[in-house]
Design an enzyme around this catalytic site. Structure first.
Site, mmCIF file in Angstrom:
data_model
loop_
_atom_site.group_PDB
_atom_site.id
_atom_site.type_symbol
_atom_site.label_atom_id
_atom_site.label_comp_id
_atom_site.label_asym_id
_atom_site.label_seq_id
_atom_site.Cartn_x
_atom_site.Cartn_y
_atom_site.Cartn_z
ATOM 1 N N HIS A 83 34.270 38.831 35.034
ATOM 2 C CA HIS A 83 34.566 39.267 36.400
ATOM 3 C C HIS A 83 33.595 38.639 37.390
ATOM 4 O O HIS A 83 33.979 38.276 38.516
ATOM 5 C CB HIS A 83 34.481 40.797 36.448
ATOM 6 N N GLU A 86 34.727 35.197 38.282
ATOM 7 C CA GLU A 86 35.830 35.257 39.262
ATOM 8 C C GLU A 86 35.268 35.403 40.684
ATOM 9 O O GLU A 86 35.739 34.759 41.627
ATOM 10 C CB GLU A 86 36.748 36.424 38.922
ATOM 11 N N HIS A 87 34.252 36.250 40.864
ATOM 12 C CA HIS A 87 33.629 36.417 42.178
ATOM 13 C C HIS A 87 32.952 35.128 42.634
ATOM 14 O O HIS A 87 33.082 34.722 43.796
ATOM 15 C CB HIS A 87 32.592 37.545 42.128
ATOM 16 N N GLU A 163 26.007 37.453 45.172
ATOM 17 C CA GLU A 163 27.266 38.114 44.807
ATOM 18 C C GLU A 163 27.050 39.400 44.025
ATOM 19 O O GLU A 163 27.986 40.185 43.860
ATOM 20 C CB GLU A 163 28.133 37.146 44.006
ATOM 21 N N GLU A 170 31.826 47.066 43.841
ATOM 22 C CA GLU A 170 33.130 47.219 43.200
ATOM 23 C C GLU A 170 32.997 48.112 41.966
ATOM 24 O O GLU A 170 33.856 48.956 41.696
ATOM 25 C CB GLU A 170 33.693 45.851 42.811
#
Length: 1028
Positions: A83, A86-87, A163, A170
């Site tokens: 994940h 992906e960020h 990030e 999230e």
């Protein structure tokens, strides 16, 4: 570029499905392995591609990069890394840094936002873009972005640190009641498999501490072109030119891992003994029961496999019909219940039945769920039930077939993703329609009923209850399973008792009304009729979707007209009447009456306006208008049982809200910003005792009784020669009462008691939470006054001139709110890395919709964050808004906002819902005085004028004019924080006291006494918690 629908002599529904030929096929025939209707291939480096020309929406392309890499591939120290990759993709690549990709997307009107552009699951990662292609270079650039994601994502320490905050937020956002319940059920279902410990969000510890080298290692190991596919579906001249672009940007790439890594298969073990869980979640919205049974995925290869999938779909549909009817019976065991089959992970799918029920009702709900599948196993579905389900599925495939050339590019793109990930056949809608038309009539009730075998307790079954307080036990669940198993074994479960279903919705067709006035508006290609009963009807024929007609009717006058004494009961009129049946029949009966028809109508009573809205197929327009006729001619009378069910549901809903930590937050915002009026007060359980159901239904009946107060707008694929007689019969045939009912003038309505604080208000709302959450709302008042707004160049009556300027101001409000959202996102996320997303919302409904009054409301900034960072981020957001007011945005900012608005406008021009809303806003506009065309012209001119004059200086001035200036002189901030425990407060007090005592030894004795007191209080509080 003309994006308006082309006009034809008439738009008629194609009847091709009726004449579609049946297939002469063997069930052993193989389905096509390669997808039909798409340019499909593979580059030498292993990359798959899918390219298709599709003009819905026009001048747009839906792109995706699918990667067969998910969280299940992570090692223990990598949990969450898939994940994070992906960020990082949107943060920095070798060619793009500092979120340049996000800036590019926004600059071309392709918005970037939470969950809009990428997703990570256990088995795959998907990157998605929806981009304009009216300029050739945009498509090439967008494909190059996907190519960078495939092999050039940068994972430096600096990139990662920027990030982390967004990923942590999230993560924190998912640690609410729903997230905890989902995680617990997932772990129970996947027990014994690696999937159980590899949820995509990962572990907080890993997110906080994982190194850049670990992230790079995961990316280099698994991101191989052999495991990827590019999808491009859009309004292209041809597919070959797009394939060439893919080859240009991807063809030269080679993955670092050679040979490609083999993606392991992680088995999910089956189990004969059911697994049980009684999950207690203090913040749970509802008490619930989840019954899941895992079964292996059967790859669809043959025609027989496809036929079996139809029978399976019919099973879930038929079972859901029964479950809904049970939920509307006397003393129902659950308020809602549904069944579905869904793929969980690559090797496994599950049959899942979920119900919500009253508190302490989970065991009864479980017994009812088990009883129903047991009943199906014993007696099967009736032929009548199967005929209803068959009609529903046939209606769905007919609609899909009729709109086969109007499918959204995103839908086609998603089909190809599933083909790549799961080898789901893509045989084309024409062939699917032929298959379903051939097989559906011959799938028997016995075939459908056999799928109940998958819901057995011995079929890798997981049974879970969710309750806010511990009531059910594991032994209770086991006893329920044993009880129903015994009843089934002894054949003690009776057959299903079907209800009587009337043939016709309208028993006696009304006499048609007449058209007393007709107006044509050629510039918006619509026709307006004034009927003999006073109802005004405007229809617009479009060809956007062949199987869609939308309509909405509205009348002025709503809840703001009610006294405090009547408000509570009348505000529940729609809910109570809806459960009883507003169209003359109980909802459970009407559901069967509408089987095979695509027609639905709903109602809403708001503060100032009451509406009914519908969505139907052109061939079912008569049915939809019959429902409207029934709405106006039915007197809803409350029955004891229906009211009892509604009140139970309302009570559970209120209790669920009160358990939600965010309820206190939203309630305080409403009270603070809108005043302490009874209009804005939350409903408590104790208030339900004061609800008079007869008053509720009587008010609802009056809301939809007088047709002369309503204006109806109809948009879609309608043939006027067919539609007009139906309009005259079922809308014109609604009887007009002898005395007007709720016949109210928009200028004379009572306004809501809307008050905004006159100074600065900063508050913290503390709420008990299982896990710490923090939400922030910063709110600014907005007041667009009529006075002093007349432009001398406008040669119009005073009221109209003021209204035109107000309309321009409203357009400015829309632009500046988007500007604020973009800039605050840049600061809080991209610069400081502290949030996941931010929204800026506009509310302009504070005053009544008169043509001469001021427009009042607010602009609100919302985000969630780490509780410890909340006030720092509030100050950063306020500072950014003040900076924009004092210095203005950049040229790039303004260009981006204009592009986003223009692209949204172009997309809207191709949608029925957009035109429906535009025409409704035309009638409800402050400049409307009987001429819809003039109202439309004013709206368009207002938008164009604002777009033409919007530049950094005018945007700066509008921010000063619309918001308080400076913004820090009047606003409210409400921050939701976790409630601090008494123990923590005492510890903090001890720590601060100890700091002072280090300088003053004479207070050491007092500190010791305070520590003793702390321990005593802590023990007492723990004892009190255990005793509750």
């Amino acid at each position: 570029m003309d994006l308006l629908p082309s006009e034809g002599p008439s738009i008629t529904r194609r009847h091709g499905f009726r004449s579609l030929k049946l297939l002469n096929v063997s069930v052993d025939d193989l389905l096509a392995e390669d997808p039909v209707g798409v340019d499909y291939g593979r580059l030498d480096n292993g990359l798959h591609y899918y390219v298709r020309v599709n003009s819905k929406p026009r001048m747009r392309a839906a792109l995706a990069l699918g990667v067969k890499v998910g969280s299940v591939l992570e090692e223990e120290d990598e949990r969450g890394v898939a994940h994070i990759v992906e960020h990082l993709a949107f943060s920095a690549t070798k060619k793009c840094t500092n979120h340049d990709i996000v800036k590019f997307l926004e600059s071309i009107g392709a918005e970037f936002g939470a969950c809009q552009n990428a997703s990570t699951s256990t088995d795959e990662t998907i990157y998605e873009l929806l981009v304009p292609v009216d300029k050739p270079e945009l498509l090439s650039k967008a494909i190059s972005v996907l190519a960078e994601f495939s092999s050039e994502i940068r994972a430096s320490l600096d990139d990662l640190e920027k990030e982390r905050g967004a990923v942590l937020e999230e993560y924190r956002g998912g640690r609410n009641a729903a997230g905890r319940m989902q995680e617990a059920h997932w772990c129970l279902m996947m027990k014994g498999s690696k999937y159980a410990e590899r949820q995509p969000i990962g572990l907080e510890k890993v997110i906080r501490t994982v190194s850049a080298e670990t992230v790079k290692g995961f990316y280099r190991k698994w991101y191989h072109l052999h495991n990827m596919a590019v999808m491009a579906v859009g309004d292209f001249p041809d597919t070959q030119s797009v394939v060439e672009l893919i080859k240009v940007h991807f063809g030269h790439k080679e993955s670092p891992a050679i040979p490609p890594p083999i993606i392991p298969v992680f088995p999910v073990p089956s189990h004969e003994e059911p697994r049980f869980s009684c999950f207690v979640e203090s913040e749970a919205g509802w008490s619930a029961v989840v019954l899941s049974c895992k079964i292996p995925i059967v790859e669809m290869k043959t025609v027989k496999d496809y036929r079996d999938s139809l029978a399976e779909a019919m099973f879930h549909c038929a079972l859901n019909q029964r479950l809904f009817k049970i939920s509307r019976r006397k003393d129902p065991p659950f308020f809602s219940c549904s069944s579905a089959g869904d793929v969980l992970v690559n090797p496994v799918k599950a049959y899942i039945m979920t119900s919500t029920c009253k508190e302490r009702g989970t065991v009864e709900a479980l017994e009812s769920m088990l009883m129903e599948v047991g009943r199906v196993r014993l007696h099967g579905f009736s032929d009548h039930e199967i005929s209803i389900v068959r009609a529903l599925l046939m209606s769905d495939i007919e609609s899909a077939y009729l709109e086969r050339d109007q499918m959204q590019s995103t839908s086609l793109r998603d089909e190809y993703l599933q083909h790549f990930f799961r080898k789901e056949p893509v045989v084309g809608i024409e062939y699917e329609a032929q298959l379903q038309k051939t097989f559906l009539p011959h799938i028997s009730a016995a075939e459908v009923s056999r799928y109940a075998e998958h819901f057995r307790a011995t079929c890798s079954c997981v049974i879970k209850t969710v309750e806010p307080k511990s009531c059910a036990t594991i032994e209770d669940l086991k006893s329920a399973v044993s009880k129903i198993s015994y009843l089934e074994e002894t054949r003690s479960i009776p057959q299903w008792d079907d209800e009587y279903i009337p043939e016709e919705i309208v028993n006696e067709k009304p006499d048609p009304g007449e058209v007393v006035l007709q107006c044509e508006y050629p510039d918006i290609k619509s026709t307006e009729l004034v009927l003999s009963n006073g109802m005004r009807v405007c229809y617009k024929c479009t060809n956007f979707l062949d199987d869609q007609v939308l309509f909405t009717g509205f009348a002025y006058g709503g809840l703001s007209e009610l006294s405090e004494e009547d408000y509570l009961s009348c505000s529940m009129g729609s809910t109570i009447a809806g459960e009883i049946g507003v169209f003359g029949y109980k909802p459970s009966i009407l559901m069967d009456m509408l089987a095979g028809k695509r027609a639905e109508v709903g109602t809403k009573v708001g503060a100032y306006i009451r509406t009914f809205s519908g969505d139907c197929s052109p061939s079912d327009l008569e049915t939809a208008l019959q429902l409207v006729y029934q709405l106006f001619t039915t007197n809803v009378v409350p029955g004891e049982e229906e009211v009892k069910i509604v009140m139970q549901m309302m009570e559970e809903a209120i209790l669920a809200q009160e358990r939600d930590p965010f309820t206190a937050f939203t309630n305080r915002i409403r009270e603070l910003n809108y005043g302490n009026s009874y209009f804005f007060k939350p409903i408590r359980v104790s208030d339900l005792k004061r609800v008079d159901p007869f008053k509720s239904c009587d008010y609802f009946n009056k809301c939809f009784k007088d047709p002369s107060t309503f204006t109806v707008v109809i948009v879609g694929n309608i043939d006027p020669l067919v539609a007009r007689p139906l309009i005259l019969q079922y809308l014109g045939g609604i009887p007009r009462p002898s005395d007007p009912i709720l016949h109210l003038n928009r200028d004379d309505l009572n306004g809501l008691p809307f008050t905004f604080p006159g100074n600065i208000v900063r508050e913290v709302v503390r709420s008990p939470m299982v896990e710490a959450q923090c939400s922030v709302q910063i709110t600014f008042p907005v007041e667009l006054k009529n006075e002093n707004m007349v432009d001398s160049s406008i040669a119009l009556p005073l009221v109209n001139a003021q209204s035109l300027l107000q309309m321009e101001e409203i357009h400015f409000v829309g632009f500046v709110s988007k500007l604020l959202e973009t800039r605050i996102m840049q600061v809080l996320r991209f610069k400081h890395g502290q949030i996941y997303s931010v929204t800026v919302s506009v509310f302009l409904g504070g005053n009544k919709p008169s043509r001469s009054g001021d427009v009042r409301g607010d602009i609100a900034v919302n985000f969630s964050c780490d509780p410890d960072s909340s006030w720092k981020l509030v100050e950063l957001a306020l500072a950014e808004i003040l900076y924009l007011q004092e210095n203005g945005p950049s040229v790039e900012d303004v260009t981006t906002i204009l592009e986003i608005e223009q692209r949204a406008h172009e997309n809207g021009l191709q949608e029925n819902c957009y035109w429906l809303d535009r025409i409704l806003r035309g009638y409800q506009s402050r400049v409307y005085s009987g001429d819809l065309s003039a109202s439309f012209k004013a709206q368009d001119e207002g938008r164009s004028k604002v777009r033409e004059c919007l530049m950094p200086s005018t945007a700066q001035f509008s921010l000063q004019r619309i918001l308080p200036f400076p913004c820090k002189k009047q606003y409210s901030v409400v921050v939701l924080m976790p409630q601090t425990s008494r123990l923590k407060v005492i510890k903090q007090l001890c720590q601060s006291t100890s700091a002072r005592l280090s300088r003053e030894a004479k207070f050491l004795v007092a500190a010791a006494g305070l520590t003793v007191l702390a321990v005593a209080l802590w023990r007492h509080s723990r004892s009190g918690l255990r005793s509750k």
